[in-house]
Design a protein around this motif. Structure first.
Motif, PDB file in Angstrom:
ATOM      1  N   LEU A  98     -52.160  -4.528 -49.174  1.00  0.00           N
ATOM      2  CA  LEU A  98     -52.512  -3.368 -49.975  1.00  0.00           C
ATOM      3  C   LEU A  98     -54.005  -3.172 -49.805  1.00  0.00           C
ATOM      4  CD1 LEU A  98     -51.443  -1.259 -52.054  1.00  0.00           C
ATOM      5  CD2 LEU A  98     -52.323  -2.797 -53.818  1.00  0.00           C
ATOM      6  N   ARG A  99     -54.387  -1.963 -49.408  1.00  0.00           N
ATOM      7  CA  ARG A  99     -55.792  -1.687 -49.113  1.00  0.00           C
ATOM      8  C   ARG A  99     -56.294  -0.547 -49.989  1.00  0.00           C
ATOM      9  NH1 ARG A  99     -57.399  -3.835 -44.215  1.00  0.00           N
ATOM     10  NH2 ARG A  99     -58.829  -2.128 -43.819  1.00  0.00           N
ATOM     11  N   SER A 100     -57.547  -0.644 -50.335  1.00  0.00           N
ATOM     12  CA  SER A 100     -58.256   0.436 -51.015  1.00  0.00           C
ATOM     13  C   SER A 100     -59.412   0.797 -50.098  1.00  0.00           C
ATOM     14  CB  SER A 100     -58.762  -0.028 -52.377  1.00  0.00           C
ATOM     15  OG  SER A 100     -59.471   1.011 -53.016  1.00  0.00           O
ATOM     16  N   TYR A 140     -53.957   4.029 -52.687  1.00  0.00           N
ATOM     17  CA  TYR A 140     -53.950   2.772 -51.944  1.00  0.00           C
ATOM     18  C   TYR A 140     -53.144   2.975 -50.669  1.00  0.00           C
ATOM     19  CZ  TYR A 140     -55.207   1.053 -56.577  1.00  0.00           C
ATOM     20  OH  TYR A 140     -55.824   0.875 -57.787  1.00  0.00           O
TER      21      TYR A 140
END
Length: 157
Positions: free
Chosen positions: A97-99, A83
């Protein structure tokens, strides 16, 4: 949603709770970036591993890491998943929070009177890992506040 709240301004002690009923008490060392505590009776520790890396352990096993990437971004590794933590904008403290290219969660400051961190993170992450991410962001905010305060003192002489 997971909430981290500072219990007292005199002691760096925090309560952690989420909407599913998971709870814990955490303590931060006064000098340093180590935070230890428990969630539902299980012990955990977040500790700094150099200036650019945090590790999260429980009973000697490494559960997650957060490592500085570039331009204020942090890479979070959790059980084979990667992430990215990044600020929402230059003018705000909130972090996403990035995926990949998709925002899957956020961490932001709560309203007064006490210091609170509000974590809206995916349920696929355990409460312990959500707590780790929340404390990493809290420690980054503390770093930023310390460095800006030191710069103001140095400039003001």
């Amino acid at each position: 949603m997971l909430e981290i709240e500072r219990v007292s301004w005199r002691q760096p002690r925090y309560t952690v709770r989420d909407t599913d009923g998971h709870r814990g008490v955490w303590m931060r060392r006064r000098l340093g970036e180590t935070v230890s505590g428990e969630i539902d009776g299980e012990p955990y520790e977040l500790r700094r591993d150099g200036r650019r890396r945090f590790i999260f352990v429980s009973r000697g096993a490494e559960l997650a890491t957060a490592q500085a990437a570039s331009r204020g971004r942090w890479t979070v590794l959790v059980q084979g998943s990667t992430y990215e933590l990044r600020r929402r904008s230059r003018w705000r403290s909130a972090m996403d929070l990035r995926s990949g290219s998709i925002t899957i969660g956020s961490i932001q400051k709560g309203r007064a009177p006490r210091g609170r961190v509000l974590c809206e993170l995916p349920a696929e992450l355990s409460p312990a890992v959500q707590t780790f991410i929340g404390f990493v962001v809290l420690l980054l905010w503390n770093r930023a506040a310390s460095s800006s305060g030191a710069a103001a003192v140095a400039a003001g002489g």
